[in-house]
Design a protein around this motif. Structure first.
Motif, PDB file in Angstrom:
ATOM      1  N   GLU A 275       1.070  -1.054  -0.235  1.00  0.00           N
ATOM      2  CA  GLU A 275      -0.203   0.287   0.229  1.00  0.00           C
ATOM      3  C   GLU A 275       0.734   1.667   0.316  1.00  0.00           C
ATOM      4  N   ALA A 276       1.805   1.060   0.695  1.00  0.00           N
ATOM      5  CA  ALA A 276       3.093   2.494   0.659  1.00  0.00           C
ATOM      6  C   ALA A 276       3.514   2.375  -0.413  1.00  0.00           C
ATOM      7  N   VAL A 277       3.859   0.903  -0.947  1.00  0.00           N
ATOM      8  CA  VAL A 277       4.544   1.933  -2.214  1.00  0.00           C
ATOM      9  C   VAL A 277       3.481   1.788  -3.895  1.00  0.00           C
ATOM     10  N   ASP A 278       2.171   2.112  -3.605  1.00  0.00           N
ATOM     11  CA  ASP A 278       1.376   2.292  -4.425  1.00  0.00           C
ATOM     12  C   ASP A 278       0.873   3.803  -3.921  1.00  0.00           C
ATOM     13  N   LEU A 328      17.046  -0.301   2.957  1.00  0.00           N
ATOM     14  CA  LEU A 328      14.929  -0.866   2.250  1.00  0.00           C
ATOM     15  C   LEU A 328      15.146   1.136   1.425  1.00  0.00           C
ATOM     16  N   GLN A 329      15.720   1.703   1.843  1.00  0.00           N
ATOM     17  CA  GLN A 329      15.702   3.037   1.236  1.00  0.00           C
ATOM     18  C   GLN A 329      16.264   2.920  -0.285  1.00  0.00           C
ATOM     19  N   ALA A 330      17.265   2.367  -0.522  1.00  0.00           N
ATOM     20  CA  ALA A 330      17.726   1.851  -1.960  1.00  0.00           C
ATOM     21  C   ALA A 330      16.620   0.883  -2.492  1.00  0.00           C
ATOM     22  N   TRP A 331      15.922   0.129  -2.371  1.00  0.00           N
ATOM     23  CA  TRP A 331      14.600  -0.357  -2.144  1.00  0.00           C
ATOM     24  C   TRP A 331      13.480   0.411  -2.844  1.00  0.00           C
ATOM     25  N   PHE A 332      13.568   1.125  -2.027  1.00  0.00           N
ATOM     26  CA  PHE A 332      12.465   2.451  -1.998  1.00  0.00           C
ATOM     27  C   PHE A 332      12.735   3.113  -3.436  1.00  0.00           C
ATOM     28  N   VAL A 333      13.840   3.866  -3.685  1.00  0.00           N
ATOM     29  CA  VAL A 333      14.362   4.492  -4.847  1.00  0.00           C
ATOM     30  C   VAL A 333      14.308   3.813  -5.728  1.00  0.00           C
ATOM     31  N   ALA A 334      14.702   2.376  -6.062  1.00  0.00           N
ATOM     32  CA  ALA A 334      14.051   1.665  -7.413  1.00  0.00           C
ATOM     33  C   ALA A 334      13.254   2.035  -7.691  1.00  0.00           C
ATOM     34  N   PHE A 336      11.009   4.053  -7.082  1.00  0.00           N
ATOM     35  CA  PHE A 336      10.791   5.467  -7.974  1.00  0.00           C
ATOM     36  C   PHE A 336      10.558   5.745  -8.776  1.00  0.00           C
ATOM     37  N   ALA A 337      12.143   5.322  -9.644  1.00  0.00           N
ATOM     38  CA  ALA A 337      12.581   5.370 -10.197  1.00  0.00           C
ATOM     39  C   ALA A 337      11.879   4.471 -11.604  1.00  0.00           C
ATOM     40  N   ALA A 338      11.718   3.651 -11.526  1.00  0.00           N
ATOM     41  CA  ALA A 338      10.380   2.754 -11.813  1.00  0.00           C
ATOM     42  C   ALA A 338       9.660   3.541 -12.927  1.00  0.00           C
ATOM     43  N   VAL A 339       8.860   3.794 -11.371  1.00  0.00           N
ATOM     44  CA  VAL A 339       7.367   5.100 -12.441  1.00  0.00           C
ATOM     45  C   VAL A 339       7.933   5.786 -12.873  1.00  0.00           C
ATOM     46  N   LEU A 340       8.995   6.441 -12.543  1.00  0.00           N
ATOM     47  CA  LEU A 340       9.317   7.425 -13.824  1.00  0.00           C
ATOM     48  C   LEU A 340       9.818   7.140 -14.676  1.00  0.00           C
ATOM     49  N   ALA A 341      10.909   6.018 -14.760  1.00  0.00           N
ATOM     50  CA  ALA A 341      11.114   5.777 -16.226  1.00  0.00           C
ATOM     51  C   ALA A 341       9.490   4.986 -17.351  1.00  0.00           C
ATOM     52  N   SER A 342       8.888   4.705 -16.190  1.00  0.00           N
ATOM     53  CA  SER A 342       7.593   4.165 -17.266  1.00  0.00           C
ATOM     54  C   SER A 342       7.091   5.971 -17.420  1.00  0.00           C
ATOM     55  N   ARG A 343       7.563   6.738 -17.519  1.00  0.00           N
ATOM     56  CA  ARG A 343       7.077   7.971 -17.439  1.00  0.00           C
ATOM     57  C   ARG A 343       8.467   8.373 -18.888  1.00  0.00           C
ATOM     58  N   GLY A 344       9.110   8.622 -18.759  1.00  0.00           N
ATOM     59  CA  GLY A 344      10.015   8.995 -19.812  1.00  0.00           C
ATOM     60  C   GLY A 344      10.955   9.962 -19.092  1.00  0.00           C
ATOM     61  N   ARG A 345      10.918   9.778 -17.539  1.00  0.00           N
ATOM     62  CA  ARG A 345      11.256  10.206 -16.411  1.00  0.00           C
ATOM     63  C   ARG A 345      12.365  10.549 -16.115  1.00  0.00           C
ATOM     64  N   ARG A 346      13.295  11.109 -15.292  1.00  0.00           N
ATOM     65  CA  ARG A 346      14.514  10.798 -14.416  1.00  0.00           C
ATOM     66  C   ARG A 346      13.986  10.717 -13.727  1.00  0.00           C
ATOM     67  N   PRO A 347      15.015  10.136 -12.176  1.00  0.00           N
ATOM     68  CA  PRO A 347      14.755  10.615 -11.413  1.00  0.00           C
ATOM     69  C   PRO A 347      15.690  11.449 -10.075  1.00  0.00           C
ATOM     70  N   TYR A 348      15.739  12.707  -9.924  1.00  0.00           N
ATOM     71  CA  TYR A 348      16.325  14.038  -8.894  1.00  0.00           C
ATOM     72  C   TYR A 348      16.397  13.273  -7.245  1.00  0.00           C
ATOM     73  N   GLY A 356      24.044   2.376  -1.417  1.00  0.00           N
ATOM     74  CA  GLY A 356      22.986   1.303  -1.689  1.00  0.00           C
ATOM     75  C   GLY A 356      23.364   1.166  -3.013  1.00  0.00           C
ATOM     76  N   GLY A 357      23.478   1.964  -3.825  1.00  0.00           N
ATOM     77  CA  GLY A 357      23.892   2.115  -5.671  1.00  0.00           C
ATOM     78  C   GLY A 357      22.300   3.095  -5.627  1.00  0.00           C
ATOM     79  N   ALA A 358      22.375   4.359  -6.416  1.00  0.00           N
ATOM     80  CA  ALA A 358      22.000   4.540  -7.174  1.00  0.00           C
ATOM     81  C   ALA A 358      21.101   4.255  -8.878  1.00  0.00           C
ATOM     82  N   PRO A 359      20.038   4.846  -8.784  1.00  0.00           N
ATOM     83  CA  PRO A 359      18.934   4.199 -10.569  1.00  0.00           C
ATOM     84  C   PRO A 359      20.159   4.368 -11.209  1.00  0.00           C
ATOM     85  N   ALA A 360      20.371   3.603 -12.466  1.00  0.00           N
ATOM     86  CA  ALA A 360      22.126   4.443 -13.127  1.00  0.00           C
ATOM     87  C   ALA A 360      20.394   5.603 -13.969  1.00  0.00           C
ATOM     88  N   GLY A 361      21.601   6.564 -14.221  1.00  0.00           N
ATOM     89  CA  GLY A 361      20.738   7.692 -14.548  1.00  0.00           C
ATOM     90  C   GLY A 361      20.042   8.548 -14.158  1.00  0.00           C
TER      91      GLY A 361
END
Length: 534
Positions: A275-278, A328-334, A336-348, A356-361
């Motif tokens: 639910e939190a991810v949604d 778990l923060q890095a997991w959350f950020v991943a 978020f990045a997936a949602v933004l990628a589906s909209r053609g955007r990059r995370p900032y 823990g490793g930031a998403p590529a891009g």
């Protein structure tokens, strides 16, 4: 002129604008022409009717050979020509034209009858960096739409092209999300605010709040776009969410906090449920619907992991993912990045997302000093350089005890002007795409306070990111003295060189001044955490 152009060559004579002066603009530049008429017409009476550029005319032209955002202004006694590599370049040329006129030409209505003369000159110019930004925190203290639009005008005058809006934090949620109405009916309001530095634990007992509707955002975005300013929104996740949890406690880890009244960092985070991810997905999709920015801020800073370490649900989720609860923060950020990628955007995100490793891009806002910027760039990320000891405009401007709520280290105009966005040790300097100043508003309750803390330090940052890296502090100081009448004409309540005026002080809001060494020690500890966890 501020920022300093690449080249200025003066010649003899002047050109005088008058009501009969015409404006020659091709179809691709009709928006720039409309802006110029609306800006110059009211204070000067020169509304620049359409005409052809034979003589006594202002002509707007495009020449792609100049490059993006670059421009050339040629003023002769008989005509003015502003040529840009693109419409943005033309706009910046017109901003330079405004600075060549008397300061009264920057007002909104006439206070003088002219003459409106321009010196005969040729200006050739273009930016050093493509990200020239200012972050405005509207979560701690809300700024109504009119104040945001006014700030956009001031950014554009100084050729800054990014307004980073920090829309959510523990102390307030400022964006309407239709699927979650309590974010604004509950999360946008607090019964009181902390007065001065948090070490004093003093409050003003005055309710505070506000939020932007979808139409408010559309207006801000459109107004900025007309001035070639990109509005980059930030929704701070998965920490700094106490205001959201006050609205929807089920998204937290078992507690039911109120909107945070104190400054500082909340220990509360989102839980790790589906639910939190949604919730995050829905919010980010709404943000993408409202903001056309190619990058979307996701925060990711100062996320306390203690609730995840002690939550059975979080520990179990981490075990199922095969990671430590701290990751778990890095997991959350991943997510978020997936949602933004589906909209053609990059995370900032702030540089904590490297832990823990930031998403590529991902674009990184490097605030924990030059080491964080170099680390992010060398890890293959584009970087916006914004180290706190160089460009945090909430920090005190002098040792004068009359400075309003003096916090942090001393950060003068000269200090900002000496800032170099590309730190040592960067293998590919092109990874540093620019820099921004950050206006955190814990101690700025209104637009007047923002004016005082932002200007003229933001003028210095504008030159750092626009002009060549070689700088002359004495020359800048001379030009800044000539720039103050323009700020006066625009109604900016900037900090005077002699210090705060009586009404700019806030004796009831006690501060917490730090020495440079004290602040460096704090940042060194935070940077060590980054280097140890990335």
């Amino acid at each position: 002129m501020i920022p300093r152009p690449v080249s200025v060559v003066a010649s003899g004579g002047t050109f005088t604008l008058h009501p009969g002066t015409v404006l020659d603009a091709p179809a691709p530049l009709l928006a720039e022409a409309a802006w110029l008429r609306a800006t110059l017409g009211p204070p000067t009476g020169c509304f620049l009717p359409p005409g052809t550029a034979d003589s006594d005319a202002v002509a707007l032209r495009l020449d792609a050979a100049l490059g993006p955002e670059a421009y050339r202004v040629v003023v002769t006694p008989s005509a003015v020509t502003v040529t840009g590599g693109d419409p943005a370049g033309v706009h910046y040329g017109l901003q330079t034209l405004r600075q060549l006129l008397p300061p009264a030409a920057l007002r909104r209505a006439p206070v003088a009858g002219g003459p409106w003369t321009l010196p005969a000159v040729e200006v050739a110019d273009g930016p050093r960096f493509r990200w020239r930004g200012c972050m405005l925190d509207v979560a701690r203290h809300f700024m109504p739409v009119a104040g945001v639009l006014r700030l956009i005008d001031l950014l554009a005058l100084h050729k800054l092209n990014v307004l980073h809006l920090h829309l959510t934090d523990d102390q307030g949620w400022r964006l309407e999300i239709p699927a979650y109405p309590r974010l604004t009916t509950v999360g946008a309001w607090r019964p009181r605010s902390m007065r001065g530095s948090r070490i004093h634990d003093e409050y003003d007992d005055r309710p505070h709040g506000g939020y932007y509707t979808a139409d408010d955002i559309r207006e801000i975005v459109a107004y900025a776009a007309a001035r070639h300013v990109t509005v980059v929104p930030e929704i701070d996740l998965p920490g700094h969410v106490q205001a959201a949890l006050a609205a929807y406690p089920r998204l937290g880890n078992g507690s039911s906090p109120a909107v945070r009244e104190a400054w500082g960092i909340s220990a509360h985070t989102l839980n790790v449920s589906d639910e939190a991810v949604d919730f995050c997905r829905t919010v980010l999709h709404t943000v993408c619907d409202l903001f056309p920015s190619p990058v979307i801020g996701i925060g990711g800073d100062e996320c306390d992991r203690e609730e995840w370490r002690t939550s059975p649900a979080a520990v179990e989720r981490a075990r199922a993912l095969g990671i430590d609860p701290d990751d778990l923060q890095a997991w959350f950020v991943a997510q978020f990045a997936a949602v933004l990628a589906s909209r053609g955007r990059r995370p900032y995100g702030w540089d904590e997302i490297l832990e823990g490793g930031a998403p590529a891009g991902a674009l990184i806002g490097a605030w924990r000093g030059p080491e964080a910027a170099a680390f992010a760039a060398n890890a293959g990320h584009d970087v916006v350089s914004c180290p706190d000891m160089k460009v945090y405009l909430d920090y005190r401007q002098s040792d004068d005890p009359a400075e309003p709520a003096p916090v942090g280290t001393r950060l003068t105009v000269e200090d900002v002007y000496a800032f170099e966005p590309v730190p040592p040790g960067v293998a590919d300097p092109a990874r540093i795409i620019g820099a921004q100043a950050n206006i955190w508003t814990e101690h700025m309750p209104d637009a007047r306070a923002v004016d005082y803390m932002a200007f003229p330090r933001l003028c210095a940052l504008a030159e750092v990111v626009w002009s060549a890296p070689e700088r002359d502090g004495d020359d800048f100081a001379r030009r800044l003295t000539g720039h103050y009448p323009r700020l006066d004409a625009l109604g900016v309540e900037y900090r005077r060189p002699e210090g705060p005026l009586p009404w700019q002080s806030r004796p009831s809001a006690r501060g917490n001044p730090l020495t440079d060494d004290e602040r460096r020690e704090v940042i060194a500890g935070l940077t060590a955490r980054l280097l140890g966890r990335a």
